[in-house]
Design a protein around this motif. Structure first.
Motif, PDB file in Angstrom:
ATOM      1  N   LEU A  82       0.819  -1.203   0.000  1.00 42.68           N
ATOM      2  CA  LEU A  82       0.000   0.000   0.000  1.00 42.68           C
ATOM      3  C   LEU A  82       0.859   1.262   0.000  1.00 42.68           C
ATOM      4  CD1 LEU A  82      -2.773  -0.960   2.594  1.00 42.68           C
ATOM      5  CD2 LEU A  82      -2.843  -1.155   0.096  1.00 42.68           C
ATOM      6  N   TRP A  83       2.001   1.188   0.662  1.00 41.32           N
ATOM      7  CA  TRP A  83       2.909   2.347   0.723  1.00 41.32           C
ATOM      8  C   TRP A  83       4.315   1.838   0.995  1.00 41.32           C
ATOM      9  CZ3 TRP A  83       6.072   4.756   4.457  1.00 41.32           C
ATOM     10  CH2 TRP A  83       6.472   6.074   4.160  1.00 41.32           C
ATOM     11  N   GLY A  84       5.258   2.336   0.203  1.00 38.59           N
ATOM     12  CA  GLY A  84       6.630   1.889   0.356  1.00 38.59           C
ATOM     13  C   GLY A  84       7.213   1.455  -0.976  1.00 38.59           C
ATOM     14  N   ASP A  85       8.335   0.776  -0.923  1.00 44.08           N
ATOM     15  CA  ASP A  85       9.004   0.268  -2.115  1.00 44.08           C
ATOM     16  C   ASP A  85       8.305  -1.008  -2.558  1.00 44.08           C
ATOM     17  OD1 ASP A  85      10.699  -0.725  -4.044  1.00 44.08           O
ATOM     18  OD2 ASP A  85      12.535  -0.295  -2.935  1.00 44.08           O
ATOM     19  N   LYS A  86       7.727  -0.984  -3.743  1.00 45.77           N
ATOM     20  CA  LYS A  86       6.911  -2.101  -4.214  1.00 45.77           C
ATOM     21  C   LYS A  86       7.723  -3.246  -4.816  1.00 45.77           C
ATOM     22  CE  LYS A  86       3.069   1.053  -5.127  1.00 45.77           C
ATOM     23  NZ  LYS A  86       2.371   0.736  -3.874  1.00 45.77           N
ATOM     24  N   LYS A  87       9.034  -3.106  -4.853  1.00 39.74           N
ATOM     25  CA  LYS A  87       9.865  -4.193  -5.377  1.00 39.74           C
ATOM     26  C   LYS A  87       9.943  -5.334  -4.353  1.00 39.74           C
ATOM     27  CE  LYS A  87      12.867  -1.095  -8.075  1.00 39.74           C
ATOM     28  NZ  LYS A  87      12.307   0.192  -7.568  1.00 39.74           N
TER      29      LYS A  87
END
Length: 382
Positions: A82-87
């Motif tokens: 939802l929030w942050g680095d999506k990797k």
């Protein structure tokens, strides 16, 4: 001394559904991940200076055992961020128990996670502890401190862990570390705290579904923390006063579990809402629920009847019934809705030196009190 029920900087519940699927993210940048690990290691050394490592080998073994299971899940599986680095960011995770009664935990970049003895004691099952661990791992895997640094130019990523250390030490660190604590207001004002916690909760929940642990443990842990916060309104929550555990967040967990078809059976993951059998006098077996003695079984078949009654009571309580769902008959039958929970026997009457009517009345009264207490703790904290 800080209150032992200082709320977790983690474990706030966010809305979301696993029904939505996203394309697998690409692997995290090796250079960035190495940088996270180096920063985490550097400031873990500071934490080690501020706190004493727990001497409780059982706590440490339990934390590491469950933690490594979730570390593998987080490193092997991409989840919705939802929030942050999506990797898909993979780390070598390190878990440590610290001395102290605080019901709290925190994580540093690169997979350095810390849990206080108070939290280890407070978790009533591996399922509850797993929920906290999964949440903390999500913070690291989603690189929340890196994301904060990227969104808040005033905060240097190198200084953020130092700020956290100052906060957790209650200012005891002194010097430059303590002076940096005021900068955290920038993060709170930006809404970062809320976004990070929501994302970590949802990430942790997804990790739970991929594990052998029951995600209902996340709910019961939250409910009990919410009750403690509700009963102690005078607690100085410090910087976390903007988002202590609340019923609204617990309700979001309930909705998520319901949407995903997960049975909400609290008795499976917490001793607070489970019938506990204890040995009584002269071979009798006592049935307790949430610290309340509700009935004593006696006679040669006391253990058998108590075991069956305990299961019936647990099933009944797990259904979150109303008080009027508990009824009794003049023959000593205790019912939960239409199901017989247990029956007063002649041996029980003889042992109690009373009458069927007395035992039946006392049993109904005690069980309703236990039910009311559970309902109050899980449903009525607004």
């Amino acid at each position: 001394m800080r209150n032992r029920f200082l709320p977790l900087v983690t474990l706030l519940i966010a809305a979301g559904s696993l029904a939505q699927k996203t394309a697998p993210p690409q692997a995290g940048d090796p250079v960035s991940l190495k940088n996270d690990a180096e920063i985490g290691k550097k400031y873990s050394e500071q934490v080690d200076k501020l706190y004493k490592t727990s001497k409780n080998a059982e706590y440490q073994e339990r934390l590491n055992r469950i933690g490594q299971e979730f570390a593998k899940i987080a490193n092997d599986h991409a989840v919705k961020v939802l929030w942050g680095d999506k990797k898909l960011n993979t780390f070598v995770y390190h878990f440590k128990v610290l001395e102290g009664d605080d019901v709290n935990a925190f994580s540093l970049p690169g997979g350095y996670l810390y849990f206080f003895e108070g939290l280890m004691k407070y978790a009533e099952s591996d399922d509850e502890l797993a929920g906290v661990i999964a949440h903390e791992i999500a913070h690291a895997a989603f690189r929340h401190l890196y994301t904060l640094q990227r969104e808040q130019s005033k905060l240097d990523v190198i200084r953020i862990p130092v700020i956290l250390i100052a906060i957790f030490s209650g200012g005891a660190a002194g010097g430059d570390i303590a002076n940096l604590a005021g900068l955290v207001g920038t993060a709170l004002g930006s809404g970062w705290s809320q976004k990070a916690e929501e994302a970590a909760d949802y990430g942790g929940y997804q990790y739970m579904l991929k594990s052998k642990y029951n995600p209902v443990g996340m709910l019961t842990f939250m409910e009990r923390l919410a009750y403690n916060e509700f009963m102690k309104p005078s607690i100085d929550w410090g910087i976390y006063r903007t988002h202590p555990p609340t019923r609204e967040r617990a309700e979001e967990v309930i909705q998520r579990l319901t949407d995903d078809g997960v049975p909400i059976k609290r008795s499976l993951v917490t001793t607070s809402y489970r019938t506990i059998l204890k040995n009584g006098k002269e071979g009798a077996i006592e049935a307790w629920f949430n610290g309340k003695l509700i009935y004593t079984f006696a006679g040669p078949d006391a253990q058998i009847r108590a075991d069956k009654a305990a299961q019936n009571i647990n099933d009944f309580m797990d259904s979150m019934p109303d008080l009027f769902d508990l009824t009794s008959s003049s023959s000593g039958v205790i019912r939960g809705r239409s199901k017989i929970l247990w029956k007063v026997s002649d041996d029980d009457v003889k042992f109690a030196k009373g009458s069927i009517s007395d035992l039946t009345g006392d049993a109904i009264k005690a069980t309703k009190q236990a039910l009311f207490s559970m309902t109050y703790r899980t449903s009525d904290l607004r």
